[in-house]
Design an enzyme around this catalytic site. Structure first.
Site, PDB file in Angstrom:
ATOM      1  N   ARG A   7     -16.503   5.572 -12.194  1.00  0.00           N
ATOM      2  CA  ARG A   7     -15.132   5.423 -11.771  1.00  0.00           C
ATOM      3  C   ARG A   7     -14.594   4.607 -12.785  1.00  0.00           C
ATOM      4  NH1 ARG A   7     -13.936   7.024  -6.839  1.00  0.00           N
ATOM      5  NH2 ARG A   7     -12.143   5.552  -6.606  1.00  0.00           N
ATOM      6  N   GLU A  43       0.828  -1.191   0.063  1.00  0.00           N
ATOM      7  CA  GLU A  43       0.083   0.053   0.127  1.00  0.00           C
ATOM      8  C   GLU A  43       0.774   1.147   0.135  1.00  0.00           C
ATOM      9  OE1 GLU A  43      -3.533   0.617  -0.461  1.00  0.00           O
ATOM     10  OE2 GLU A  43      -2.298   2.683  -0.535  1.00  0.00           O
ATOM     11  N   HIS A  62     -42.057  -6.936  16.725  1.00  0.00           N
ATOM     12  CA  HIS A  62     -42.889  -5.741  16.813  1.00  0.00           C
ATOM     13  C   HIS A  62     -42.457  -4.692  17.698  1.00  0.00           C
ATOM     14  CE1 HIS A  62     -46.122  -3.237  15.810  1.00  0.00           C
ATOM     15  NE2 HIS A  62     -46.635  -3.136  17.207  1.00  0.00           N
ATOM     16  N   GLY A  75      -6.569   0.821   3.933  1.00  0.00           N
ATOM     17  CA  GLY A  75      -8.056   1.010   3.786  1.00  0.00           C
ATOM     18  C   GLY A  75      -8.563   1.410   2.598  1.00  0.00           C
ATOM     19  N   THR A  89      -9.550   3.456  -1.077  1.00  0.00           N
ATOM     20  CA  THR A  89     -10.596   4.567  -1.400  1.00  0.00           C
ATOM     21  C   THR A  89     -11.583   4.566  -0.227  1.00  0.00           C
ATOM     22  OG1 THR A  89     -10.157   4.612  -3.465  1.00  0.00           O
ATOM     23  CG2 THR A  89     -12.169   5.460  -2.990  1.00  0.00           C
ATOM     24  N   GLU A  97     -28.295  15.490 -14.957  1.00  0.00           N
ATOM     25  CA  GLU A  97     -28.039  14.072 -15.191  1.00  0.00           C
ATOM     26  C   GLU A  97     -28.282  13.903 -16.839  1.00  0.00           C
ATOM     27  OE1 GLU A  97     -27.182  10.746 -14.224  1.00  0.00           O
ATOM     28  OE2 GLU A  97     -27.845  10.242 -15.992  1.00  0.00           O
ATOM     29  N   ALA A 134     -26.394  11.791 -11.841  1.00  0.00           N
ATOM     30  CA  ALA A 134     -27.369  11.090 -10.565  1.00  0.00           C
ATOM     31  C   ALA A 134     -27.148   9.827 -10.298  1.00  0.00           C
ATOM     32  CB  ALA A 134     -29.017  11.612 -10.971  1.00  0.00           C
ATOM     33  N   LYS A 142     -20.190   8.428   4.879  1.00  0.00           N
ATOM     34  CA  LYS A 142     -21.067   8.091   5.823  1.00  0.00           C
ATOM     35  C   LYS A 142     -21.043   9.002   7.119  1.00  0.00           C
ATOM     36  CE  LYS A 142     -22.057   6.130   3.007  1.00  0.00           C
ATOM     37  NZ  LYS A 142     -21.659   5.959   1.710  1.00  0.00           N
TER      38      LYS A 142
HETATM   39  P1  NAI Z   1     -22.675   6.085 -11.309  1.00  0.00           P
HETATM   40  O1  NAI Z   1     -22.337   5.227 -12.543  1.00  0.00           O
HETATM   41  O2  NAI Z   1     -23.374   5.399 -10.184  1.00  0.00           O
HETATM   42  O3  NAI Z   1     -23.507   7.268 -11.789  1.00  0.00           O
HETATM   43  C1  NAI Z   1     -22.868   8.289 -12.719  1.00  0.00           C
HETATM   44  C2  NAI Z   1     -24.084   9.036 -13.291  1.00  0.00           C
HETATM   45  O4  NAI Z   1     -23.359  10.258 -14.149  1.00  0.00           O
HETATM   46  C3  NAI Z   1     -24.975   8.155 -14.230  1.00  0.00           C
HETATM   47  O5  NAI Z   1     -26.357   8.388 -13.855  1.00  0.00           O
HETATM   48  C4  NAI Z   1     -24.735   8.689 -15.639  1.00  0.00           C
HETATM   49  O6  NAI Z   1     -25.798   8.648 -16.645  1.00  0.00           O
HETATM   50  C5  NAI Z   1     -24.236  10.206 -15.527  1.00  0.00           C
HETATM   51  N1  NAI Z   1     -23.715  11.025 -16.307  1.00  0.00           N
HETATM   52  C6  NAI Z   1     -22.414  10.237 -17.121  1.00  0.00           C
HETATM   53  N2  NAI Z   1     -21.791  11.497 -17.938  1.00  0.00           N
HETATM   54  C7  NAI Z   1     -22.599  12.426 -17.815  1.00  0.00           C
HETATM   55  C8  NAI Z   1     -22.557  13.600 -18.473  1.00  0.00           C
HETATM   56  N3  NAI Z   1     -21.618  14.164 -19.390  1.00  0.00           N
HETATM   57  N4  NAI Z   1     -23.488  14.594 -17.922  1.00  0.00           N
HETATM   58  C9  NAI Z   1     -24.472  14.377 -17.154  1.00  0.00           C
HETATM   59  N5  NAI Z   1     -24.703  13.142 -16.434  1.00  0.00           N
HETATM   60  C10 NAI Z   1     -23.581  12.181 -16.858  1.00  0.00           C
HETATM   61  O7  NAI Z   1     -21.236   6.670 -10.884  1.00  0.00           O
HETATM   62  P2  NAI Z   1     -20.664   7.382  -9.472  1.00  0.00           P
HETATM   63  O8  NAI Z   1     -21.934   7.914  -8.572  1.00  0.00           O
HETATM   64  O9  NAI Z   1     -19.821   8.277  -9.754  1.00  0.00           O
HETATM   65  O10 NAI Z   1     -20.152   6.245  -8.636  1.00  0.00           O
HETATM   66  C11 NAI Z   1     -19.128   5.422  -9.112  1.00  0.00           C
HETATM   67  C12 NAI Z   1     -19.117   4.124  -8.525  1.00  0.00           C
HETATM   68  O11 NAI Z   1     -18.784   3.949  -7.199  1.00  0.00           O
HETATM   69  C13 NAI Z   1     -20.267   3.328  -8.700  1.00  0.00           C
HETATM   70  O12 NAI Z   1     -19.925   2.124  -9.346  1.00  0.00           O
HETATM   71  C14 NAI Z   1     -21.028   3.254  -7.575  1.00  0.00           C
HETATM   72  O13 NAI Z   1     -21.485   1.858  -7.271  1.00  0.00           O
HETATM   73  C15 NAI Z   1     -19.726   3.409  -6.497  1.00  0.00           C
HETATM   74  N6  NAI Z   1     -20.174   4.022  -5.191  1.00  0.00           N
HETATM   75  C16 NAI Z   1     -20.902   3.223  -4.402  1.00  0.00           C
HETATM   76  C17 NAI Z   1     -21.317   3.351  -3.204  1.00  0.00           C
HETATM   77  C18 NAI Z   1     -22.469   2.946  -2.288  1.00  0.00           C
HETATM   78  O14 NAI Z   1     -22.443   1.654  -2.752  1.00  0.00           O
HETATM   79  N7  NAI Z   1     -23.234   3.489  -1.440  1.00  0.00           N
HETATM   80  C19 NAI Z   1     -21.207   5.079  -2.864  1.00  0.00           C
HETATM   81  C20 NAI Z   1     -20.202   5.536  -3.799  1.00  0.00           C
HETATM   82  C21 NAI Z   1     -19.795   5.084  -4.952  1.00  0.00           C
END
Ligand code: NAI
Length: 462
Positions: free
Chosen positions: A269, A33, A441, A39, A41, A199, A177, A51
């Site tokens: 990502r 690392e 409950h 840990g 990202t 979005e 979004a 969180k």
């Molecule tokens: P994401 O893939 O969830 O969402 C990206 C959004 O950006 C999509 O809705 C897409 O249509 C939009 N987009 C792409 N190009 C665009 C443009 N030029 N103009 C406007 N909108 C556009 O990606 P996000 O939110 O960046 O997350 C990345 C990764 O990290 C995901 O795989 C996610 O699962 C993971 N992650 C998971 C979390 C969790 O499990 N709670 C928390 C944070 C991230």
């Protein structure tokens, strides 16, 4: 130079869990690392710090919106941003130190520095070359960017910069979004920012159950987020302390601009494998930079495995953890296995959103006959008492066998509630099995049982 059974490159949830499991199975293990803390990202600049900010800002939201209704009178708290960031940093530190402790306890060597693979069986860290019978690539992912956008992590930020902005922006524009955009957008909306989400598609959180998407967007709008849908961001011009976002509406190609104090780019990502020397090694990657793996996370080079965000599949910490454990078991000669059909996805907004298995759209595409059991949190006593009646549990079950095929939740603690459904699916349960299980409950979990009942003769409380 040291010699190991396994060297894991990367100490995120995939890598550190893999290293611990390897050590538990009696393998001499090291983990490389380059960051100052373990840990990856998730612990340093992802899941855990976000969180902490979601929790703190939710507390503020509760104080501002629900306290007086419960007879808790007085002024709402004011926000000391520096202190909130310090709380977040303390949470990170407790967690990263925890991994360091676990490494010591399990006698795992932390090889400090950025690793590369000069040849099969060897890992180079700084000037040292170590021998490894097995190498696991667990190097994770990094934010992907849009053409025409330069990230400075001050005004135009990724999730990394969004977790430590110098101040709470008056106007935040979020591009995308998806999960990151909506979690961080929620944080700043609760802290008083005017948040606009732009979005590309015509719905939020692509791939999610359509009914959840609609309810989720309605709730977020009520919480003050503004959405510009079906809009493609063309570029961001960063001025000194502000930025101008230009976007095109897809319906008529009309061009627009919007000013912001901060712009969060949250458009996905991509796998991070820089500096590993994969091309020189002849290790196969896809055109999108993912390490190609066959069964049991083997790459095309014997003795080199890859897991987590660096390979195909959902970029989720828990998916990486499961792969980390399974690959360790595979290396130790056991039968490591991951059930990719039962990997929950959670969005930690308020309310939370959680899903597992097939969506209705998936089942329609497969031409599979299914039934839907749905129950609103409005019918759940505990949720009503806690101002958490917005949302529902939806369970999808096979029309003939009643086997649970998927579940989609939006509501209080959805990210925890989903797991009883995951366990049920893992055991091949029918909706009736859940429906016949006694649920305490008053709990939110009763809504899950009611949704299961709704797959049969119907719920009791609606
Ligand atoms: P994401 O893939 O969830 O969402 C990206 C959004 O950006 C999509 O809705 C897409 O249509 C939009 N987009 C792409 N190009 C665009 C443009 N030029 N103009 C406007 N909108 C556009 O990606 P996000 O939110 O960046 O997350 C990345 C990764 O990290 C995901 O795989 C996610 O699962 C993971 N992650 C998971 C979390 C969790 O499990 N709670 C928390 C944070 C991230």
């Amino acid at each position: 130079m040291a010699s190991y059974d396994v060297i894991v490159i990367g100490s995120g949830p995939g890598g550190y869990v893999c290293a611990i499991r390897c050590a538990q199975l009696g393998l001499k293990t090291a983990c490389v690392e380059g960051r100052d803390t373990l840990g990856g990202t998730c612990l340093n600049i992802g899941c855990i710090p976000s969180k902490a900010l979601l929790h703190a800002s939710h507390m503020l939201h509760e104080a501002e919106h629900n306290f007086t209704s419960m007879g808790l009178m007085g002024k709402s708290p004011s926000v000391d941003w520096k202190k909130m960031l310090a709380y977040k940093d303390d949470v990170i530190s407790q967690n990263t130190k925890g991994i360091e402790f676990l490494f010591k306890k399990n006698k795992i060597d932390w090889l400090k520095g950025w690793g590369s693979i000069p040849e099969p069986g060897k890992v180079k860290v700084g000037d040292d070359v170590h021998e490894a019978k097995n190498i696991v690539i667990a190097t994770g992912s990094e934010s992907s960017n849009l053409p025409g956008v330069t990230i400075d992590e001050q005004v135009v930020v990724t999730s990394t910069g969004a977790l430590e902005l110098p101040k709470i922006p008056k106007k935040l524009v979020v591009i995308g979004a998806g999960v990151i955009g909506l979690e961080m957008g929620s944080v700043y909306a609760r802290l008083g920012s005017e948040v606009t989400v732009i979005e590309y598609l015509d719905q939020i959180t692509p791939g999610m159950d359509a009914e959840v998407q609609k309810t989720f967007q309605r709730i977020l709008k009520k919480q003050g987020l503004t959405f510009i849908m079906s809009a493609a961001v063309q570029g961001v011009e960063a001025l000194k302390t502000k930025a101008k976002v230009s976007y095109k509406l897809r319906k008529d190609d009309s061009e627009h601009t919007m000013d912001a104090d901060t712009v969060l780019v949250a458009t996905g990502r991509r796998p991070y494998t820089d500096g590993l020397g994969l091309a020189e090694l002849g290790l196969e990657v896809t055109d999108r930079g993912m390490v190609k793996t066959e069964d049991h996370w083997k790459t095309n080079i014997p003795g080199i495995y890859a897991i987590g965000d660096a390979i195909a599949g959902p970029m989720l910490a828990h998916k990486a953890e499961d792969e980390g454990m399974a690959v360790a078991e595979t290396i130790a000669g056991q039968k490591g296995h991951v059930n990719y059909g039962v990997i929950p996805g959670v969005i930690y907004t308020h309310p939370e959103v959680a899903s597992v298995g097939a969506t209705e759209q998936d089942l329609k595409d497969q031409g599979r006959a299914y039934k839907t059991g749905k129950f609103s949190f409005m019918g759940n006593g505990r949720a009503k008492a806690n101002f958490a009646g917005d949302g529902f549990v939806k369970i999808l079950a096979d029309a003939e066998t009643d086997r649970i095929l998927g579940a989609h939740l939006i509501g209080p603690m959805a990210g925890d509630l989903i797991h009883e459904i995951c366990v049920a699916m893992e055991f091949g349960a029918a909706a009736e099995d859940l429906a016949r299980t006694c649920h305490a409950h008053p709990t939110y979990s009763e809504a899950v049982r009611e949704a299961a009942l709704a797959c049969g003769d119907g719920p009791i409380h609606s």
